[in-house]
Enzyme design. Structure first.
Site, PDB file in Angstrom:
ATOM      1  N   LYS A 153      29.538  73.309  34.406  1.00  0.00           N
ATOM      2  CA  LYS A 153      30.847  73.923  34.646  1.00  0.00           C
ATOM      3  C   LYS A 153      31.960  72.914  34.392  1.00  0.00           C
ATOM      4  O   LYS A 153      31.751  71.706  34.534  1.00  0.00           O
ATOM      5  CB  LYS A 153      30.945  74.373  36.119  1.00  0.00           C
ATOM      6  CG  LYS A 153      30.096  75.568  36.484  1.00  0.00           C
ATOM      7  CD  LYS A 153      30.290  75.938  37.946  1.00  0.00           C
ATOM      8  CE  LYS A 153      29.439  77.138  38.350  1.00  0.00           C
ATOM      9  NZ  LYS A 153      29.805  78.394  37.660  1.00  0.00           N
ATOM     10  N   ARG A 178      20.728  84.675  39.597  1.00  0.00           N
ATOM     11  CA  ARG A 178      19.845  85.804  39.278  1.00  0.00           C
ATOM     12  C   ARG A 178      18.395  85.338  39.110  1.00  0.00           C
ATOM     13  O   ARG A 178      17.467  86.100  39.366  1.00  0.00           O
ATOM     14  CB  ARG A 178      20.371  86.519  38.033  1.00  0.00           C
ATOM     15  CG  ARG A 178      20.389  85.687  36.797  1.00  0.00           C
ATOM     16  CD  ARG A 178      21.288  86.256  35.717  1.00  0.00           C
ATOM     17  NE  ARG A 178      22.709  86.063  35.988  1.00  0.00           N
ATOM     18  CZ  ARG A 178      23.682  86.474  35.177  1.00  0.00           C
ATOM     19  NH1 ARG A 178      23.401  87.114  34.056  1.00  0.00           N
ATOM     20  NH2 ARG A 178      24.949  86.246  35.486  1.00  0.00           N
TER      21      ARG A 178
HETATM   22  N1  BES Z   1      28.024  80.794  41.291  1.00  0.00           N
HETATM   23  C1  BES Z   1      28.485  81.303  40.046  1.00  0.00           C
HETATM   24  C2  BES Z   1      29.413  82.497  40.191  1.00  0.00           C
HETATM   25  C3  BES Z   1      30.739  82.241  40.828  1.00  0.00           C
HETATM   26  C4  BES Z   1      31.849  82.037  40.066  1.00  0.00           C
HETATM   27  C5  BES Z   1      30.869  82.271  42.190  1.00  0.00           C
HETATM   28  C6  BES Z   1      33.080  81.849  40.649  1.00  0.00           C
HETATM   29  C7  BES Z   1      32.089  82.072  42.776  1.00  0.00           C
HETATM   30  C8  BES Z   1      33.190  81.873  42.015  1.00  0.00           C
HETATM   31  C9  BES Z   1      27.312  81.739  39.186  1.00  0.00           C
HETATM   32  O1  BES Z   1      26.134  81.030  39.363  1.00  0.00           O
HETATM   33  C10 BES Z   1      27.733  81.546  37.785  1.00  0.00           C
HETATM   34  O2  BES Z   1      27.900  80.427  37.397  1.00  0.00           O
HETATM   35  N2  BES Z   1      27.890  82.628  37.040  1.00  0.00           N
HETATM   36  C11 BES Z   1      28.321  82.565  35.710  1.00  0.00           C
HETATM   37  C12 BES Z   1      27.465  83.500  34.905  1.00  0.00           C
HETATM   38  C13 BES Z   1      27.606  83.312  33.431  1.00  0.00           C
HETATM   39  C14 BES Z   1      27.012  82.001  33.006  1.00  0.00           C
HETATM   40  C15 BES Z   1      26.908  84.455  32.735  1.00  0.00           C
HETATM   41  C16 BES Z   1      29.777  82.994  35.659  1.00  0.00           C
HETATM   42  O3  BES Z   1      30.168  83.893  36.406  1.00  0.00           O
HETATM   43  O4  BES Z   1      30.519  82.396  34.887  1.00  0.00           O
HETATM   44 MN    MN Z   2      26.097  79.277  38.132  1.00  0.00          MN
END
Ligand code: BES
Ligand code: MN
Ligand code: ZN
Length: 481
Positions: free
Chosen positions: A262, A336
Site C-alpha cells: 500500500k 477474502r
Molecule cells: N483492509 C483493506 C480494505 C480497507 C481499505 C479497509 C480502506 C479500510 C480502509 C483490504 O485488505 C484491501 O486492501 N482491499 C483492497 C482490495 C483490492 C486490492 C482489490 C482495496 O480495497 O483496495
Molecule cells: Mn489489503
C-alpha cells in the site's frame, strides 16, 4: 463506570449533573428551561447542550439540558447519541457522577437501554497511551425513570452488557499493531472466554496445515508473527439444536498490502483491519451473559499481512481448504483469502447460518461512505434477519447486490478463481469471492471498512474505533426464533 438505577423522585436523585432531555417545540419546559427557552437560549435542537448550576429544588448539583430534536423523531438511536454527547461534555468538565432522567414520553426499556449504552460508549478513551494529565473515566451513571416501569432494571443491565462488549471490541481495534499481534488477540479471546464461561480454542499453524488452510497460510507467510484461528464457543443449556450460528471476523492485525504494498499515506490506519474479528470477540462476551437459545460459535482468523522475504507473490496459486484453487493476483486482497478458509471451517464445524464482518474493501467506502456498512447475502431470510437487528440497534447497513453474473469478474486463466475482480464493483466482487466459500449455507457478509473507524470525533463518540457491528450481532443471536 458503575451503572445503577434509581426509582426515587427526580428531585431527590443526587448527582454532580442530572441530564434532562429537551425537545424542539416543547411546551412544558422543566428545571429552569422555561426562562431559557423564552430568551431564545435553548431550542431543544439535536445535541444542543446547556449546563445550569444549582437547579432549584433538586438534590443534583447541576442540570444539563440536552437537546433531543423534535420529540416525534426521538428514537432509541437518538437517545443513545444524546446520552453520549451529554456524558462526553460532562466528562470534559471533570464531572464524574452523572444521572439521566428519562422523559415521560420516552419512558420504556428501549430508551433506558439506549442511554446506558450512550454513556458507556462515550466514556471510551482511545488515547490510552498518552501520558500526563489525561481524563479520568466517568465513575457513576444512574438512570432515573419518569415513572417506574416493568423491565427497567433488566434493560439497564442489558445496555451495560452490550456497551461494555462493544467497548471491549473497540479497545482491541484501537491497539496498534506492535502491541496486538495475532497471538495477542488469541490471549485476549482466551481471557475473555475464561471470565465469561465460554470455550476457547486456538488453532495454530500445524493444525491449519493439516486442515489445508492454504489460503490463510499464504497470507501469513510474509510475516514473522504466527497466524492463529481463534474459535470461541457458546452453547445454550437447552434449546434449539437445529440452528448453529457462526460468526466469522477478519483479524488482520496490520495490512501493509504485502508485496502489492500500500502507499505510505494513511497506512497507519491499517491497524484496524482486525475490526471484524474484534467485533466477533466482543459480541461473544455479551452473548455469554445474555444467553441466547441457539449455539453461537465465533471464528477469527488472525494474521499480519507483511511483505517479508517468504511473502506470497502475485501470481501464486493456493489451494484453499475447500479444495478450490485461487490465483493471488493482488496480495492486498488478503482478507477474502483468510475468510475463505475460516468460512469453510465454520461450515465443517456444523454452523448452519453464517455472518462475517470484515474491513474488506476501500470500494465499500466509495459506495456508501462512512454511514452504512455494506450487506451482502446469498439468502433473503438471513439478510432480513440481520437487517432487522441492525435497524433496531441503530447500526446502519445497506443491502448490496450479489448476482451470479459477478462470477465472471473473478475468472482466472490458471486457477478456479482470482482473488480480485478488476477495477469495478470492488466491494461486490470481494463479497462474491466469499460467497464461493459460503456456498449453500445461509450467509451474510458485512463490509465494515467505512463504518468500523471514525476519522473525526463526534459529540457522542471519540475518534477511532466504533465497535460496529457488535450490537447487531448480539441482537441477531438473542432475537433468534
Ligand atoms: N483492509 C483493506 C480494505 C480497507 C481499505 C479497509 C480502506 C479500510 C480502509 C483490504 O485488505 C484491501 O486492501 N482491499 C483492497 C482490495 C483490492 C486490492 C482489490 C482495496 O480495497 O483496495
Ligand atoms: Mn489489503
Ligand atoms: Zn485488509
Amino acid at each position: 463506570m458503575l451503572i445503577s438505577t434509581n426509582r426515587s423522585p427526580l428531585d431527590q436523585v443526587p448527582a454532580e449533573a442530572l441530564i434532562v432531555p429537551t425537545f424542539e417545540g416543547d411546551k412544558e419546559k422543566r428545571f429552569g428551561a422555561a426562562d431559557l427557552a423564552e430568551a431564545g437560549e435553548i431550542a431543544g435542537k439535536p445535541l444542543e447542550i446547556t449546563l445550569l448550576h444549582h437547579p432549584a429544588g433538586l438534590a443534583a448539583r447541576r442540570v444539563l439540558l440536552a437537546g433531543g430534536g423534535p420529540a416525534a423523531k426521538y428514537d432509541a438511536a437518538m437517545a443513545r447519541k444524546l446520552a453520549g454527547a451529554a456524558a462526553r461534555f460532562l466528562k470534559s468538565k471533570s464531572l464524574r457522577n452523572l444521572a439521566f432522567a428519562l422523559d415521560p414520553a420516552h419512558n420504556n426499556p428501549d430508551y433506558a437501554r439506549a442511554v446506558v449504552e450512550g454513556a458507556i460508549l462515550a466514556d471510551f478513551d482511545p488515547a490510552r497511551y498518552q501520558t500526563g494529565d489525561t481524563q479520568k473515566p466517568i465513575e457513576t451513571f444512574t438512570v432515573v425513570p419518569a415513572t417506574p416501569f416493568a423491565g427497567f432494571e433488566e434493560a439497564v443491565d442489558r445496555g451495560r452488557i452490550v456497551a461494555e462488549a462493544q467497548n471491549f471490541a473497540r479497545q482491541l481495534v484501537n491497539e496498534p499493531a506492535n502491541r496486538l499481534v495475532p497471538l495477542g488477540i488469541a490471549d485476549s479471546a482466551r481471557q475473555m472466554s475464561r471470565e465469561f464461561g465460554l470455550e476457547c480454542e486456538v488453532l495454530e499453524r500445524p493444525q491449519m496445515k493439516d486442515l489445508g488452510m492454504n489460503a490463510l497460510l499464504g497470507v501469513a507467510q510474509g510475516s514473522d508473527e504466527p497466524p492463529v484461528l481463534i474459535v470461541i464457543r457458546y452453547r445454550p443449556a437447552a434449546g434449539a439444536r437445529d440452528v448453529h450460528l457462526g460468526l466469522v471476523g477478519k483479524g488482520v492485525t496490520f495490512d501493509t498490502g504485502g508485496i502489492s504494498i500500500k502507499p505510505a499515506e494513511g497506512m497507519e490506519k491499517m491497524k484496524y483491519d482486525m475490526a471484524g474479528g474484534a467485533s466477533m470477540i466482543g459480541a461473544m462476551q455479551a452473548i455469554a451473559q445474555l444467553k441466547p437459545s441457539i449455539p453461537v460459535t465465533a471464528f477469527i482468523p488472525c494474521v499480519e499481512n507483511m511483505p517479508g522475504s517468504r511473502a506470497q507473490r502475485p501470481g501464486d496459486i493456493v489451494a484453499a481448504m475447500s479444495g478450490k484453487t485461487i490465483e493471488v493476483i493482488n496480495t492486498d486482497a488478503e482478507g477474502r483469502l483468510i475468510l475463505a478458509d475460516a468460512l469453510v471451517y465454520a461450515r465443517r464445524q456444523g454452523c448452519t447460518h453464517l455472518v462475517d464482518a470484515a474491513t474488506l474493501t476501500g470500494a465499500i467506502v466509495v459506495a456508501l461512505g462512512h454511514l452504512h456498512a455494506g450487506l451482502f447475502s446469498n439468502d433473503n431470510a438471513m439478510r432480513d434477519r440481520v437487517l432487522t437487528s441492525s435497524k433496531a440497534e441503530g447500526e446502519r447497513m445497506w443491502p448490496m447486490p450479489l448476482d451470479d453474473d459477478y462470477k465472471d469478474y473473478l475468472k482466472s486463466a490458471f486457477a478456479d478463481l482470482a482473488n480480485v475482480g478488476g477495477r469495478w464493483g470492488g466491494a461486490v466482487t470481494a463479497a462474491y469471492f466469499l460467497k464461493e466459500f459460503a456456498e449453500e449455507t445461509p450467509w451474510v457478509h458485512l463490509d465494515i471498512a467505512g463504518t468500523a473507524w471514525l476519522d473525526d470525533e463526534k459529540p457522542h463518540m471519540a475518534k477511532g474505533p466504533t465497535g460496529l457491528p457488535v450490537r447487531t450481532l448480539v441482537r441477531l443471536a438473542t432475537d433468534w426464533k
